[in-house]
Design a protein around this motif. Structure first.
Motif, PDB file in Angstrom:
ATOM      1  N   ASN A 197      16.162 -24.669   4.046  1.00  0.00           N
ATOM      2  CA  ASN A 197      17.493 -24.691   3.425  1.00  0.00           C
ATOM      3  C   ASN A 197      17.816 -26.055   2.831  1.00  0.00           C
ATOM      4  N   ARG A 198      17.254 -27.067   3.417  1.00  0.00           N
ATOM      5  CA  ARG A 198      17.532 -28.438   2.974  1.00  0.00           C
ATOM      6  C   ARG A 198      16.775 -28.793   1.700  1.00  0.00           C
ATOM      7  N   ASN A 199      15.560 -28.272   1.567  1.00  0.00           N
ATOM      8  CA  ASN A 199      14.727 -28.606   0.411  1.00  0.00           C
ATOM      9  C   ASN A 199      14.305 -27.325  -0.300  1.00  0.00           C
ATOM     10  N   LYS A 200      15.033 -26.970  -1.341  1.00  0.00           N
ATOM     11  CA  LYS A 200      14.762 -25.733  -2.076  1.00  0.00           C
ATOM     12  C   LYS A 200      13.471 -25.808  -2.889  1.00  0.00           C
ATOM     13  N   PHE A 201      12.944 -27.021  -3.063  1.00  0.00           N
ATOM     14  CA  PHE A 201      11.711 -27.162  -3.839  1.00  0.00           C
ATOM     15  C   PHE A 201      10.479 -26.747  -3.027  1.00  0.00           C
ATOM     16  N   MET A 202      10.649 -26.593  -1.710  1.00  0.00           N
ATOM     17  CA  MET A 202       9.561 -26.097  -0.863  1.00  0.00           C
ATOM     18  C   MET A 202      10.071 -24.881  -0.094  1.00  0.00           C
ATOM     19  N   PRO A 203      10.068 -23.704  -0.743  1.00  0.00           N
ATOM     20  CA  PRO A 203      10.632 -22.505  -0.099  1.00  0.00           C
ATOM     21  C   PRO A 203       9.806 -22.000   1.081  1.00  0.00           C
ATOM     22  N   ASN A 204       8.514 -22.329   1.102  1.00  0.00           N
ATOM     23  CA  ASN A 204       7.670 -21.907   2.227  1.00  0.00           C
ATOM     24  C   ASN A 204       6.738 -23.059   2.611  1.00  0.00           C
ATOM     25  N   PRO A 205       7.302 -24.108   3.190  1.00  0.00           N
ATOM     26  CA  PRO A 205       6.465 -25.272   3.498  1.00  0.00           C
ATOM     27  C   PRO A 205       5.578 -25.027   4.714  1.00  0.00           C
ATOM     28  N   ALA A 206       4.463 -25.721   4.744  1.00  0.00           N
ATOM     29  CA  ALA A 206       3.657 -25.753   5.964  1.00  0.00           C
ATOM     30  C   ALA A 206       4.400 -26.633   6.971  1.00  0.00           C
ATOM     31  N   VAL A 207       4.573 -26.126   8.176  1.00  0.00           N
ATOM     32  CA  VAL A 207       5.261 -26.888   9.225  1.00  0.00           C
ATOM     33  C   VAL A 207       4.419 -26.818  10.500  1.00  0.00           C
ATOM     34  N   TYR A 208       4.229 -27.971  11.105  1.00  0.00           N
ATOM     35  CA  TYR A 208       3.444 -28.044  12.336  1.00  0.00           C
ATOM     36  C   TYR A 208       4.255 -28.752  13.420  1.00  0.00           C
ATOM     37  N   TYR A 209       4.068 -28.286  14.624  1.00  0.00           N
ATOM     38  CA  TYR A 209       4.685 -28.907  15.796  1.00  0.00           C
ATOM     39  C   TYR A 209       3.593 -29.704  16.506  1.00  0.00           C
ATOM     40  N   VAL A 210       3.708 -31.025  16.452  1.00  0.00           N
ATOM     41  CA  VAL A 210       2.712 -31.920  17.040  1.00  0.00           C
ATOM     42  C   VAL A 210       3.333 -32.546  18.284  1.00  0.00           C
ATOM     43  N   HIS A 211       2.671 -32.398  19.414  1.00  0.00           N
ATOM     44  CA  HIS A 211       3.267 -32.900  20.648  1.00  0.00           C
ATOM     45  C   HIS A 211       2.188 -33.430  21.587  1.00  0.00           C
ATOM     46  N   SER A 212       2.557 -34.440  22.356  1.00  0.00           N
ATOM     47  CA  SER A 212       1.650 -35.008  23.356  1.00  0.00           C
ATOM     48  C   SER A 212       2.231 -34.742  24.738  1.00  0.00           C
ATOM     49  N   ASP A 213       1.356 -34.623  25.723  1.00  0.00           N
ATOM     50  CA  ASP A 213       1.855 -34.392  27.078  1.00  0.00           C
ATOM     51  C   ASP A 213       1.985 -35.691  27.870  1.00  0.00           C
ATOM     52  N   ILE A 214       1.702 -36.825  27.205  1.00  0.00           N
ATOM     53  CA  ILE A 214       1.911 -38.155  27.787  1.00  0.00           C
ATOM     54  C   ILE A 214       2.678 -38.979  26.761  1.00  0.00           C
ATOM     55  N   THR A 215       3.556 -39.840  27.224  1.00  0.00           N
ATOM     56  CA  THR A 215       4.311 -40.698  26.312  1.00  0.00           C
ATOM     57  C   THR A 215       3.476 -41.927  25.947  1.00  0.00           C
ATOM     58  N   PHE A 216       3.361 -42.179  24.638  1.00  0.00           N
ATOM     59  CA  PHE A 216       2.608 -43.326  24.131  1.00  0.00           C
ATOM     60  C   PHE A 216       3.513 -44.166  23.232  1.00  0.00           C
ATOM     61  N   PRO A 217       3.134 -45.427  22.967  1.00  0.00           N
ATOM     62  CA  PRO A 217       3.866 -46.193  21.949  1.00  0.00           C
ATOM     63  C   PRO A 217       3.864 -45.411  20.633  1.00  0.00           C
TER      64      PRO A 217
END
Length: 238
Positions: A197-217
């Motif tokens: 909704n925020r960016n109409k120029f990318m109606p179907n963007p690739a979106v990935y959820y990247v997460h770590s199970d340990i906190t790093f800098p």
């Protein structure tokens, strides 16, 4: 971060003990960063200097294409001029060879430590596609969660292909977009709808959820590793 000049081992006063002091001071700071799991720019800088020494030893370090990202024309001209002067001096060449041999021996275990940290961080980074991924997933967003932190950071990314001397490489450019607190309502799926909704120029963007199970800098470690991991993930899936 303490910097070494590209030509640190041949510029100025060529003396083994003096260059040893400069090197050990540099490595002490590098290792202190590694002790706190801060990888970048420390690991990349260390590898650059290691490869620079190897190439100089093989008499290839004067080639601009070897290090286009670091050596300017002024650097190359300075190396050529210095090399022409010292090649006529057997004592200087012996001193430089001693410096290079010593430096490589000290840099090698430090690089191994950095790579071990990188591998450890990478093993704790997970990537999940959010919704349907388009056929050309080279431009989109990823949401980054650092360990148990509830704040997720959203980045827009674009993967680029550039040609090196012998092969093609993939790089990634990222730009910070926003941050949000993850909750029952603020999920990666709902954030994807918000981004559409925020960016109409990318109606179907690739979106990935990247997460770590340990906190790093974040800036020095997790984000650089996440970027490389995402490039690898998308390249393998494409």
């Amino acid at each position: 971060m303490r910097q070494l000049g590209a030509n640190w081992f041949i510029e100025g006063h060529i003396d083994f003990e003096y260059k040893k002091y400069i090197l050990l001071s540099y490595l002490q700071e590098i290792n202190s960063h590694f002790d706190n799991s801060r990888l970048y720019p420390n690991l990349a800088d260390l590898i650059f200097h290691y490869n620079n020494l190897i190439d100089f030893k093989k008499n290839k370090s004067l080639l601009q294409q070897a290090f286009p990202q670091r050596l300017t024309q002024a650097d190359i001209d300075a190396v050529k001029l210095t090399y022409q002067k010292i090649i006529m001096d057997d004592q200087s060449m012996r001193e430089i060879e001693q410096i290079i041999t010593y430096a490589l021996g000290k840099m090698d275990p430090a690089i191994k430590t950095g790579r071990d940290i990188y591998d450890f961080v990478e093993s704790h980074v997970n990537i999940d596609p959010v919704g349907i991924i388009p056929l050309m997933p080279y431009h989109g967003y990823f949401s980054l969660q650092n360990g148990k932190e509830r704040t997720n950071r959203i980045y827009e990314y674009q993967i680029t292909i550039f040609e090196g001397k012998d092969d093609k490489y993939r790089g990634i450019n990222v730009a910070f977009v926003d941050a949000y607190e993850q909750s029952i309502t603020n999920t990666p799926e709902s954030i994807k709808l918000h981004l559409i909704n925020r960016n109409k120029f990318m109606p179907n963007p690739a979106v990935y959820y990247v997460h770590s199970d340990i906190t790093f800098p974040l800036e020095q470690t997790l984000l650089p590793v996440a970027k490389r991991s995402l490039v690898k993930y998308i390249s393998n899936a494409a």
